[in-house]
Design a protein around this motif. Structure first.
Motif, mmCIF file in Angstrom:
data_model
loop_
_atom_site.group_PDB
_atom_site.id
_atom_site.type_symbol
_atom_site.label_atom_id
_atom_site.label_comp_id
_atom_site.label_asym_id
_atom_site.label_seq_id
_atom_site.Cartn_x
_atom_site.Cartn_y
_atom_site.Cartn_z
ATOM 1 N N SER A 192 0.854 -1.186 0.000
ATOM 2 C CA SER A 192 0.000 0.000 0.000
ATOM 3 C C SER A 192 0.892 1.238 0.000
ATOM 4 O O SER A 192 2.039 1.194 0.449
ATOM 5 N N HIS A 193 0.362 2.338 -0.520
ATOM 6 C CA HIS A 193 1.120 3.585 -0.568
ATOM 7 C C HIS A 193 0.147 4.754 -0.534
ATOM 8 O O HIS A 193 -1.026 4.581 -0.210
ATOM 9 N N SER A 194 0.636 5.950 -0.862
ATOM 10 C CA SER A 194 -0.189 7.158 -0.715
ATOM 11 C C SER A 194 -1.034 7.459 -1.945
ATOM 12 O O SER A 194 -1.758 8.449 -1.964
ATOM 13 N N THR A 195 -0.963 6.626 -2.988
ATOM 14 C CA THR A 195 -1.763 6.854 -4.194
ATOM 15 C C THR A 195 -3.243 6.659 -3.886
ATOM 16 O O THR A 195 -3.648 5.604 -3.382
ATOM 17 N N GLN A 196 -4.034 7.666 -4.200
ATOM 18 C CA GLN A 196 -5.467 7.600 -3.925
ATOM 19 C C GLN A 196 -6.232 7.089 -5.147
ATOM 20 O O GLN A 196 -5.900 7.435 -6.287
ATOM 21 N N LEU A 197 -7.249 6.305 -4.869
ATOM 22 C CA LEU A 197 -8.146 5.864 -5.924
ATOM 23 C C LEU A 197 -9.099 6.995 -6.295
ATOM 24 O O LEU A 197 -9.351 7.895 -5.485
ATOM 25 N N PRO A 198 -9.656 6.968 -7.517
ATOM 26 C CA PRO A 198 -10.657 7.985 -7.894
ATOM 27 C C PRO A 198 -11.937 7.839 -7.077
ATOM 28 O O PRO A 198 -12.016 7.030 -6.143
ATOM 29 N N LYS A 199 -12.937 8.599 -7.472
ATOM 30 C CA LYS A 199 -14.190 8.605 -6.712
ATOM 31 C C LYS A 199 -14.850 7.230 -6.669
ATOM 32 O O LYS A 199 -15.550 6.911 -5.706
ATOM 33 N N TRP A 200 -14.621 6.402 -7.713
ATOM 34 C CA TRP A 200 -15.232 5.074 -7.681
ATOM 35 C C TRP A 200 -14.647 4.219 -6.548
ATOM 36 O O TRP A 200 -15.269 3.254 -6.107
ATOM 37 N N GLY A 201 -13.460 4.574 -6.077
ATOM 38 C CA GLY A 201 -12.837 3.883 -4.950
ATOM 39 C C GLY A 201 -12.922 4.689 -3.665
ATOM 40 O O GLY A 201 -12.161 4.432 -2.732
ATOM 41 N N TRP A 202 -13.830 5.682 -3.646
ATOM 42 C CA TRP A 202 -14.086 6.507 -2.464
ATOM 43 C C TRP A 202 -12.834 7.268 -2.021
ATOM 44 O O TRP A 202 -12.710 7.627 -0.854
ATOM 45 N N GLU A 203 -11.922 7.479 -2.975
ATOM 46 C CA GLU A 203 -10.685 8.220 -2.725
ATOM 47 C C GLU A 203 -9.879 7.623 -1.566
ATOM 48 O O GLU A 203 -9.141 8.323 -0.859
ATOM 49 N N GLN A 204 -10.027 6.327 -1.374
ATOM 50 C CA GLN A 204 -9.203 5.627 -0.390
ATOM 51 C C GLN A 204 -7.868 5.252 -1.030
ATOM 52 O O GLN A 204 -7.659 5.439 -2.222
ATOM 53 N N LEU A 205 -6.945 4.730 -0.245
ATOM 54 C CA LEU A 205 -5.601 4.449 -0.720
ATOM 55 C C LEU A 205 -5.551 3.127 -1.487
ATOM 56 O O LEU A 205 -6.201 2.142 -1.095
ATOM 57 N N GLU A 206 -4.784 3.110 -2.550
ATOM 58 C CA GLU A 206 -4.668 1.917 -3.387
ATOM 59 C C GLU A 206 -3.882 0.819 -2.660
ATOM 60 O O GLU A 206 -2.867 1.081 -2.004
ATOM 61 N N VAL A 207 -4.359 -0.403 -2.782
ATOM 62 C CA VAL A 207 -3.637 -1.589 -2.320
ATOM 63 C C VAL A 207 -3.325 -2.442 -3.536
ATOM 64 O O VAL A 207 -4.210 -2.713 -4.357
ATOM 65 N N THR A 208 -2.076 -2.857 -3.662
ATOM 66 C CA THR A 208 -1.636 -3.636 -4.824
ATOM 67 C C THR A 208 -0.827 -4.840 -4.357
ATOM 68 O O THR A 208 -0.555 -5.012 -3.161
ATOM 69 N N CYS A 209 -0.413 -5.659 -5.325
ATOM 70 C CA CYS A 209 0.535 -6.735 -5.049
ATOM 71 C C CYS A 209 1.823 -6.387 -5.799
ATOM 72 O O CYS A 209 1.845 -6.333 -7.036
ATOM 73 N N ASN A 210 2.861 -6.127 -5.042
ATOM 74 C CA ASN A 210 4.120 -5.590 -5.576
ATOM 75 C C ASN A 210 5.038 -6.754 -5.992
ATOM 76 O O ASN A 210 5.497 -7.516 -5.138
ATOM 77 N N PRO A 211 5.341 -6.887 -7.286
ATOM 78 C CA PRO A 211 6.182 -8.002 -7.729
ATOM 79 C C PRO A 211 7.669 -7.762 -7.538
ATOM 80 O O PRO A 211 8.482 -8.660 -7.794
ATOM 81 N N PHE A 212 8.059 -6.564 -7.093
ATOM 82 C CA PHE A 212 9.477 -6.212 -7.040
ATOM 83 C C PHE A 212 10.124 -6.483 -5.692
ATOM 84 O O PHE A 212 11.322 -6.337 -5.538
ATOM 85 N N ASN A 213 9.325 -6.838 -4.688
ATOM 86 C CA ASN A 213 9.862 -7.166 -3.361
ATOM 87 C C ASN A 213 10.777 -6.066 -2.848
ATOM 88 O O ASN A 213 11.891 -6.319 -2.385
ATOM 89 N N ASP A 214 10.346 -4.800 -2.996
ATOM 90 C CA ASP A 214 11.177 -3.729 -2.444
ATOM 91 C C ASP A 214 11.095 -3.783 -0.915
ATOM 92 O O ASP A 214 10.155 -4.312 -0.336
ATOM 93 N N LEU A 215 12.089 -3.258 -0.287
ATOM 94 C CA LEU A 215 12.218 -3.390 1.153
ATOM 95 C C LEU A 215 11.693 -2.174 1.907
ATOM 96 O O LEU A 215 12.074 -1.931 3.038
ATOM 97 N N THR A 216 10.828 -1.402 1.296
ATOM 98 C CA THR A 216 10.258 -0.233 1.959
ATOM 99 C C THR A 216 9.158 -0.664 2.919
ATOM 100 O O THR A 216 8.681 -1.807 2.901
ATOM 101 N N ASN A 217 8.747 0.295 3.748
ATOM 102 C CA ASN A 217 7.669 0.020 4.700
ATOM 103 C C ASN A 217 6.327 -0.199 4.021
ATOM 104 O O ASN A 217 5.373 -0.626 4.669
ATOM 105 N N ASN A 218 6.231 0.080 2.720
ATOM 106 C CA ASN A 218 4.963 -0.096 2.005
ATOM 107 C C ASN A 218 4.519 -1.550 1.972
ATOM 108 O O ASN A 218 3.336 -1.842 1.806
#
Length: 452
Positions: A192-218
């Motif tokens: 998850s990160h700070s990217t917001q979904l449009p109005k169809w997603g109630w402007e909540q934060l996007e949740v994805t599945c990250n294939p890059f295995n970055d080591l950030t707190n996201n």
């Protein structure tokens, strides 16, 4: 500053509806929060109703609702999965084994590092799911959705628990265990990160599945809420963070929340370049008394001109000094004093104005007002310098005194007169708009972009 903030944290001690913006550890210091009152078990067991908190600064809680991803976004029309910063029943998930049905009569089984699990949404009974279709906003990631019926789905609902800095067989603890959820089939990580979904997603934060295995707190999560009828609640206060960590987290959360503010539908916003030139105002009230936020044109435009005068004088002075031109002792003292005082005001104006060009959040006219204070002080310093400099070449006497006071009087009278003319904008206008001869503001709409 730190002492001031420590006093602030002592005064703001109670839980509220904004708790979810802060980390679980921070929430454990807020009176009335379930973590403060120790109403959770220490360990996570199968069958528990949990909430998952994203560990990045300002991260939200894993969330779902009955709405589907829309067509045309490159995603499959399955149930939306988001991150939400407020406490909500739609943040609750039931944790189950990946390959076995939940048996409430069986003995308690804890969740361990390396376990394969399913997460069933408590409200809609769809499983946390992912596949290789693109995420709605971050196209380099995969979509995360809610799938299945009454907790029954497919193998794309399986996730592997990976405890950060953990050993095989370590139990998962409430709050303190940082974990990653790796998708069993695809190998991507819940993100998850700070990217917001449009109005169809109630402007909540996007949740994805990250294939890059970055080591950030996201990609790091912790169990925040934990309800299990067969487990005792913990005792002690081992969640409590230090003052320094609370201080730093508060700054991150405030910056994150501020940067994510978006305009409401139909709301009039503005851009930083419009502010110094008083390009447009802002409606504060549309009732019988209409209030319109607009800068005093004489002050705004006059201070802009004086800012240019300062910059020109600064450049000329720099060039003269480079060429070795010597001022008289009297003039040098005056110039040095002016450039020192005006220079600090200019720095204050720059620091309070230019950063807005870097901000992604919604901006309004009133954001310029702190910078306006500095440019007004710069204007006063410049006026005083120019008047003093010009009258210094006159002989002492009545004429010099009269000229000085007359000039100051004209400037002050102009400012007061302009305030009187535009005063109804701030105190409330009634009747017709300025384009009507009957309006009290008739003839004062000097720019077409003003709307009063």
């Amino acid at each position: 500053m730190c002492l001031h903030f420590d006093v602030y944290l002592l005064l703001v001690w109670s839980s509220g509806n904004g708790d979810g913006f802060f980390s679980s550890a921070f929430q454990s210091t807020l009176y009335g929060n379930e973590l403060h009152d120790l109403l959770v078990p220490e360990y996570v067991a199968y069958g528990a109703v949990i909430t998952l908190k994203n560990h990045r600064g300002g991260g939200g809680l894993l969330h779902s609702h009955s709405h589907l991803y829309p067509e045309g976004e490159g995603t499959i029309q399955q149930q939306q999965i988001t991150a939400y910063s407020h406490k909500d029943d739609n943040n609750k998930w039931i944790i189950k084994k990946a390959h076995a049905a939940l048996n409430h009569s069986a003995p308690v089984e804890f969740v361990f590092n390396g376990d394969e699990i399913r997460l069933e949404h408590h409200g809609t009974h769809r499983n946390l799911h992912s596949h290789t279709d693109k995420a709605p906003m971050t196209k380099s990631h995969y979509q995360v959705s809610g799938y299945g019926q009454d907790g029954v789905g497919d193998t794309n609902d399986y996730w592997v628990v990976e405890l950060e800095n953990g050993q095989p067989g370590d139990k998962i603890k409430t709050v303190t265990s940082l974990l990653k959820l790796r998708h069993k089939n695809v190998g991507c990580y819940l993100h998850s990160h700070s990217t917001q979904l449009p109005k169809w997603g109630w402007e909540q934060l996007e949740v994805t599945c990250n294939p890059f295995n970055d080591l950030t707190n996201n990609v790091l999560w912790n169990v925040e809420g934990n309800v299990h009828t067969k487990l005792p609640n913990i005792e002690g206060d081992f969640f409590k963070p230090s003052f320094v960590s609370k201080f730093l987290e508060s700054q991150v959360v405030m910056a994150e929340s501020n940067n994510n503010m978006k305009p409401k539908e139909g709301e009039v916003t503005s851009k930083p370049w419009q502010w110094p030139i008083n390009y447009q105002g802002q409606h504060f009230s549309g009732s019988s008394y209409r209030v319109y936020l607009l800068g005093n044109p004489v002050v705004f435009w006059g201070s802009g001109v004086l800012l240019i005068v300062y910059l020109i004088f600064f450049i000329i002075d720099l060039m003269l000094r480079q060429r070795g031109v010597e001022y008289s002792p009297f003039l040098k003292a005056r110039v040095d004093r002016y450039l020192y005082a005006a220079g600090w005001m200019f720095v204050g104006w720059v620091l309070h104005y230019l950063p807005f060009y870097l901000m992604g959040r919604v901006l309004y006219f009133h954001h310029y007002f702190p910078a306006l204070m500095f440019i007004c002080m710069l204007s006063g310093i410049t006026i005083e310098f120019l008047i003093t400099l010009l009258t210094s070449y006159l002989k002492d006497g009545i004429f010099k005194s009269v000229l000085f006071h007359f000039t100051v009087g004209v400037i002050v009278s102009t400012i007061i007169g302009s305030f009187y003319l535009f005063m109804p904008l701030a105190y409330g206008m009634t009747g017709e708009k300025s384009n009507s001869p009957n309006s009290e503001m008739y003839g004062l709409k000097w720019l077409d972009t003003w709307d009063f």
